[in-house]
Design a protein around this motif. Structure first.
Motif, short mmCIF file in Angstrom:
data_model
loop_
_atom_site.label_atom_id
_atom_site.label_comp_id
_atom_site.label_asym_id
_atom_site.label_seq_id
_atom_site.Cartn_x
_atom_site.Cartn_y
_atom_site.Cartn_z
N GLY A 1 0.81 -1.22 0.00
CA GLY A 1 0.00 0.00 0.00
C GLY A 1 0.84 1.26 0.00
N ASN A 2 0.61 2.12 0.99
CA ASN A 2 1.31 3.40 1.10
C ASN A 2 2.53 3.34 2.02
OD1 ASN A 2 -0.40 4.79 -0.66
ND2 ASN A 2 -1.89 5.14 0.97
N ASP A 3 2.98 2.14 2.33
CA ASP A 3 4.17 2.00 3.18
C ASP A 3 5.36 2.70 2.54
OD1 ASP A 3 2.76 0.53 5.02
OD2 ASP A 3 3.55 -1.41 4.37
N ARG A 4 6.34 2.98 3.36
CA ARG A 4 7.55 3.65 2.90
C ARG A 4 8.76 2.74 3.14
NH1 ARG A 4 6.40 9.21 2.57
NH2 ARG A 4 4.43 9.78 3.52
N LEU A 5 9.83 3.04 2.44
CA LEU A 5 11.10 2.35 2.66
C LEU A 5 12.09 3.37 3.16
CD1 LEU A 5 11.46 0.09 -0.50
CD2 LEU A 5 10.68 -0.57 1.76
N VAL A 6 12.83 3.00 4.21
CA VAL A 6 13.88 3.87 4.73
C VAL A 6 15.21 3.14 4.67
CG1 VAL A 6 12.38 5.28 6.19
CG2 VAL A 6 13.41 3.22 7.14
N LEU A 7 16.27 3.93 4.58
CA LEU A 7 17.63 3.42 4.59
C LEU A 7 18.14 3.58 6.02
CD1 LEU A 7 19.68 2.30 2.53
CD2 LEU A 7 20.52 4.63 2.26
N VAL A 8 18.67 2.50 6.57
CA VAL A 8 19.16 2.54 7.95
C VAL A 8 20.65 2.21 7.98
CG1 VAL A 8 16.91 1.99 8.93
CG2 VAL A 8 18.49 0.13 8.44
N GLU A 9 21.34 2.80 8.94
CA GLU A 9 22.76 2.54 9.15
C GLU A 9 22.90 1.72 10.42
OE1 GLU A 9 26.95 4.96 9.84
OE2 GLU A 9 25.16 6.07 9.23
N ILE A 10 23.67 0.64 10.33
CA ILE A 10 23.80 -0.29 11.44
C ILE A 10 25.28 -0.50 11.76
CG2 ILE A 10 23.30 -2.64 12.25
CD1 ILE A 10 20.97 -2.67 10.21
N ASP A 11 25.61 -0.44 13.04
CA ASP A 11 26.95 -0.76 13.51
C ASP A 11 27.07 -2.29 13.55
OD1 ASP A 11 29.15 -1.40 15.28
OD2 ASP A 11 29.00 0.61 16.13
N PRO A 12 28.13 -2.85 12.97
CA PRO A 12 28.29 -4.32 12.98
C PRO A 12 28.26 -4.93 14.39
CG PRO A 12 30.01 -3.28 11.66
CD PRO A 12 29.23 -2.18 12.29
N ALA A 13 28.63 -4.17 15.39
CA ALA A 13 28.61 -4.68 16.76
C ALA A 13 27.19 -4.90 17.28
CB ALA A 13 29.36 -3.72 17.69
N ASP A 14 26.19 -4.28 16.63
CA ASP A 14 24.81 -4.36 17.09
C ASP A 14 23.98 -5.45 16.41
OD1 ASP A 14 25.20 -2.23 18.87
OD2 ASP A 14 24.73 -0.75 17.32
N VAL A 15 24.55 -6.16 15.44
CA VAL A 15 23.82 -7.22 14.76
C VAL A 15 23.74 -8.43 15.68
CG1 VAL A 15 23.84 -8.82 12.80
CG2 VAL A 15 24.45 -6.41 12.48
N VAL A 16 22.54 -8.99 15.79
CA VAL A 16 22.33 -10.12 16.69
C VAL A 16 22.19 -11.43 15.93
CG1 VAL A 16 20.83 -11.08 18.49
CG2 VAL A 16 21.31 -8.62 18.44
N SER A 17 21.42 -11.43 14.83
CA SER A 17 21.27 -12.68 14.07
C SER A 17 20.88 -12.40 12.63
CB SER A 17 20.23 -13.60 14.73
OG SER A 17 18.95 -13.00 14.74
N ILE A 18 21.14 -13.40 11.80
CA ILE A 18 20.77 -13.35 10.39
C ILE A 18 19.89 -14.57 10.14
CG2 ILE A 18 21.63 -13.37 8.01
CD1 ILE A 18 24.26 -12.18 9.27
N PRO A 19 18.58 -14.38 10.23
CA PRO A 19 17.66 -15.52 10.07
C PRO A 19 17.80 -16.19 8.70
CG PRO A 19 16.52 -13.64 11.02
CD PRO A 19 17.87 -13.16 10.57
N THR A 20 17.56 -17.49 8.69
CA THR A 20 17.71 -18.28 7.48
C THR A 20 16.50 -18.16 6.55
OG1 THR A 20 16.85 -20.24 8.60
CG2 THR A 20 19.24 -19.95 8.56
N ASP A 21 15.35 -17.71 7.08
CA ASP A 21 14.18 -17.59 6.21
C ASP A 21 14.39 -16.41 5.25
OD1 ASP A 21 13.83 -15.50 8.10
OD2 ASP A 21 11.66 -15.55 7.82
#
Length: 175
Positions: A137-157
């Motif tokens: 619908g009218n949802d938006r997409l944003v670009l986010v900046e992430i520090d590698p130290a803050d990543v917790v998991s990368i789901p397989t799905d």
């Protein structure tokens, strides 16, 4: 030979605090140096990644970024995409406002670190394909900046197209 704050490249190998690193990231650093390209942003990424307490996140994050062509910024963070509602609140709860320059965070121990569970607790971000598919619908997409130290998991799905993090900064709206 190259050196940067505890990182050394010598004899065709990458060392981080005197420990050899054999990974996709090490291969990328060596190829950048061989081509005469600046890799300070990669060194900064490595230093930040080494602050991540999760071995799994450390082992998987760069391969995820490389596989999905998500860029590393000059300060060693990386960029990803996020779908949000038309009013810039998060899609799931509607409680987290994702306006430009907003920094959203939650306690790391509240983010699900099980990569086998797709939809779970934590802030999600991912590839443009993933975020676009999640928007409607009218949802938006944003670009986010992430520090590698803050990543917790990368789901397989979702074909490894998303990750869970405990913190990110909204840097732009994607048009």
């Amino acid at each position: 030979y190259a050196s940067y704050e505890g990182i050394e490249v010598k004899d065709g190998n990458l060392y981080v605090f005197d420990e050899p690193v054999h990974s996709t990231l090490a291969t990328r650093v060596l190829s950048f140096l061989e081509a005469g390209l600046d890799c300070v942003h990669l060194f900064k990424f490595i230093l930040k990644l080494n602050l991540n307490p999760s071995k799994r996140a450390v082992d998987e994050l760069y391969t995820f970024l490389e596989h999905r062509a998500l860029p590393i910024t000059d300060n060693g963070n990386f960029l990803a995409y996020k779908a949000v509602r038309e009013d810039y609140t998060d899609k799931y709860t509607g409680k987290f406002l994702n306006i430009i320059d907003a920094v959203l965070e939650m306690p790391r121990n509240k983010v699900d670190d099980d990569k086998e569970i797709g939809c779970s607790y934590g802030f999600h971000a991912g590839t443009l394909e993933y975020a676009s598919g999640f928007a409607c619908g009218n949802d938006r997409l944003v670009l986010v900046e992430i520090d590698p130290a803050d990543v917790v998991s990368i789901p397989t799905d979702c074909n490894f197209q998303k990750l869970r993090t405990c913190r990110y900064k909204v840097v732009a709206e994607y048009e």
